[in-house]
Design an enzyme around this catalytic site. Sequence first.
Site, PDB file in Angstrom:
ATOM      1  N   CYS A  30      34.187 100.290   6.266  1.00  0.00           N
ATOM      2  CA  CYS A  30      35.632 100.444   6.364  1.00  0.00           C
ATOM      3  C   CYS A  30      36.248  99.127   5.917  1.00  0.00           C
ATOM      4  O   CYS A  30      36.141  98.114   6.620  1.00  0.00           O
ATOM      5  CB  CYS A  30      36.066 100.785   7.788  1.00  0.00           C
ATOM      6  SG  CYS A  30      37.865 100.967   7.953  1.00  0.00           S
TER       7      CYS A  30
ATOM      8  N   GLU B 122      38.279 104.919   0.742  1.00  0.00           N
ATOM      9  CA  GLU B 122      36.947 104.556   0.255  1.00  0.00           C
ATOM     10  C   GLU B 122      36.907 104.809  -1.243  1.00  0.00           C
ATOM     11  O   GLU B 122      37.548 105.730  -1.749  1.00  0.00           O
ATOM     12  CB  GLU B 122      35.858 105.363   0.978  1.00  0.00           C
ATOM     13  CG  GLU B 122      34.467 104.819   0.778  1.00  0.00           C
ATOM     14  CD  GLU B 122      34.341 103.363   1.193  1.00  0.00           C
ATOM     15  OE1 GLU B 122      34.455 102.496   0.283  1.00  0.00           O
ATOM     16  OE2 GLU B 122      34.151 103.082   2.383  1.00  0.00           O
TER      17      GLU B 122
END
Length: 271
Positions: free
Chosen positions: A2, A114
């Site tokens: 993350c 992402e």
Amino acid sequence: MCGRYAASRRPEDLAGIFEIEKWEPEETLAPDYNVAPTKEVYAVLDRPLKDADDPRPVRQLRTLKWGLVPSWSKTPEGGARMINARAETVHEKPSYRRAFTSRRCILPADGYYEWVTGTQERELEVEGKKKRPRKQPYFVTPADGSVFAMAGLYEFWRDKTLPDDHPQAWWVTCSVITTEAETSPLAVAPAEGPGALADIHPRMPLMLTPDRWDAWLDPARTDVDGLRELLAPPPGGLMRAYPVATAVSNVRNNGPELLKELEGPEEGTLF
């Protein structure tokens, strides 16, 4: 992994979602659609109130700096690199194990970004046959629109170069716990592109479902084995992912337009 996420919910909304008892209006953060390491972020935690006679833990909404600095660190310089802690080893790593047993938090988000890493792309780059093209970012969020409650840790660090009464004498920092990305099909997948989170990246933030919130935040729970059970991945099929503009790749860009779903990957990017 993350490395970037979005967090736009107001403190009043988070207070209702997490049954928060205490938050300071002066610590209100503006909606952030491109949260990057070292930024101030919201964290939900259970902790006794400072200078209070009642020792019971109180559910609080606090602002912390993203990038954990261990209490024993001589300087805060490594915090920017400690944004993620692996669920598989968080209980044993020196930088995280003390926080894991006593300083756990939830980092509320709308979802996370992402970037796709293509196998063929990496091979061509290694061989020197192709310049690295722009990667296609995806936004991952609960399919039902609920909060993405990321499991986190927080820590206190004392800057000994400053006097006790200095407002920056104490740093409160945090880290996001990550786990293996889901291989099960997405609840809502893009028309073209990844069908599972693992197709985007092998890691993802560990999302805690509401039935685990109280146990995770409870500072009285210190049993390592019991806490590790809370790190089991949530049921599959709860998430959706969709392509967003590459503008999110620049941390200076920040606004709700970053969450706009594209019909397909941008030209010049890859799946």
